[in-house]
Design a protein around this motif. Sequence first.
Motif, mmCIF file in Angstrom:
data_model
loop_
_atom_site.group_PDB
_atom_site.id
_atom_site.type_symbol
_atom_site.label_atom_id
_atom_site.label_comp_id
_atom_site.label_asym_id
_atom_site.label_seq_id
_atom_site.Cartn_x
_atom_site.Cartn_y
_atom_site.Cartn_z
ATOM 1 N N ASP A 72 0.855 -1.195 0.000
ATOM 2 C CA ASP A 72 0.000 0.000 0.000
ATOM 3 C C ASP A 72 0.884 1.236 0.000
ATOM 4 O O ASP A 72 1.873 1.290 0.726
ATOM 5 C CB ASP A 72 -0.843 0.095 1.283
ATOM 6 N N TYR A 73 0.472 2.238 -0.759
ATOM 7 C CA TYR A 73 1.186 3.505 -0.782
ATOM 8 C C TYR A 73 0.150 4.618 -0.763
ATOM 9 O O TYR A 73 -0.755 4.647 -1.597
ATOM 10 C CB TYR A 73 2.056 3.581 -2.038
ATOM 11 N N GLY A 74 0.267 5.501 0.226
ATOM 12 C CA GLY A 74 -0.689 6.592 0.316
ATOM 13 C C GLY A 74 -0.311 7.599 1.384
ATOM 14 O O GLY A 74 0.828 7.657 1.840
ATOM 15 N N ARG A 99 -1.486 9.029 5.175
ATOM 16 C CA ARG A 99 -2.229 8.723 6.401
ATOM 17 C C ARG A 99 -1.817 9.731 7.461
ATOM 18 O O ARG A 99 -0.628 9.876 7.747
ATOM 19 C CB ARG A 99 -1.910 7.300 6.860
ATOM 20 N N GLU A 126 3.117 10.747 4.081
ATOM 21 C CA GLU A 126 3.215 9.827 2.952
ATOM 22 C C GLU A 126 3.856 8.535 3.440
ATOM 23 O O GLU A 126 4.944 8.558 4.026
ATOM 24 C CB GLU A 126 4.075 10.484 1.870
ATOM 25 N N ASN A 141 5.557 -0.554 8.391
ATOM 26 C CA ASN A 141 5.118 0.723 7.852
ATOM 27 C C ASN A 141 6.333 1.635 7.738
ATOM 28 O O ASN A 141 7.122 1.727 8.677
ATOM 29 C CB ASN A 141 4.083 1.364 8.776
ATOM 30 N N HIS A 150 -3.910 -4.000 6.208
ATOM 31 C CA HIS A 150 -4.115 -2.842 5.346
ATOM 32 C C HIS A 150 -4.637 -1.718 6.224
ATOM 33 O O HIS A 150 -5.488 -1.922 7.077
ATOM 34 C CB HIS A 150 -5.103 -3.149 4.232
ATOM 35 N N GLU A 205 -6.177 2.205 7.135
ATOM 36 C CA GLU A 205 -7.121 3.206 6.659
ATOM 37 C C GLU A 205 -6.292 4.400 6.211
ATOM 38 O O GLU A 205 -5.558 4.979 7.007
ATOM 39 C CB GLU A 205 -8.072 3.613 7.792
ATOM 40 N N TRP A 206 -6.384 4.733 4.960
ATOM 41 C CA TRP A 206 -5.590 5.810 4.382
ATOM 42 C C TRP A 206 -6.473 7.028 4.159
ATOM 43 O O TRP A 206 -7.635 6.891 3.771
ATOM 44 C CB TRP A 206 -4.988 5.372 3.050
ATOM 45 N N ASP A 207 -5.927 8.219 4.366
ATOM 46 C CA ASP A 207 -6.635 9.442 4.004
ATOM 47 C C ASP A 207 -6.715 9.526 2.482
ATOM 48 O O ASP A 207 -7.729 9.932 1.923
ATOM 49 C CB ASP A 207 -5.912 10.681 4.551
ATOM 50 N N LEU A 228 -5.300 6.914 -0.696
ATOM 51 C CA LEU A 228 -4.557 5.737 -1.145
ATOM 52 C C LEU A 228 -4.198 5.936 -2.616
ATOM 53 O O LEU A 228 -5.068 6.110 -3.451
ATOM 54 C CB LEU A 228 -5.398 4.478 -0.968
ATOM 55 N N ARG A 230 -2.611 0.156 -4.369
ATOM 56 C CA ARG A 230 -2.573 -1.036 -3.508
ATOM 57 C C ARG A 230 -2.341 -2.245 -4.409
ATOM 58 O O ARG A 230 -2.940 -2.366 -5.476
ATOM 59 C CB ARG A 230 -3.902 -1.185 -2.771
#
Length: 98
Positions: free
Chosen positions: A31-33, A35, A39, A60, A87, A89-91, A93, A96
Amino acid sequence: MNSALVIAISGKRLIEFTYKGGRSRIVEPHDYGIRKGVEGLLAYQISGESRSGTPHGWKNFEVEAMRQLRVLDQQFTGSRADSSQRHLEWDQLFVRVK
C-alpha cells in the motif's frame, strides 16, 4: 507522489532502499498513500536490517525517510492474504497491490 513506488506496486516488483540511515532492506510494497498527513508505505520486508530486530514481516515506512530507492526486476506474487496483513485506513490511497 513517488512514481517509482507506483510502478513497483502496480508491477508487483520488489524494492530496495535504506531507511532512516540504516542498511539496505528489500520489501514487497503493498500500500502507498497518505495517512494522518504523512506519505507512507505498507510493505512486507523479506530481507535486510530492521531497528525492531525483526528482519521479516509487515512494516510501515515513512516515504520521506526512505533513501536510495531502487525498483528491482524480481517480482512477487501479489497480496499476502494472511491474518497478519494489516491494510491501513488511508486518508488518500495512491495504489494497492492486487
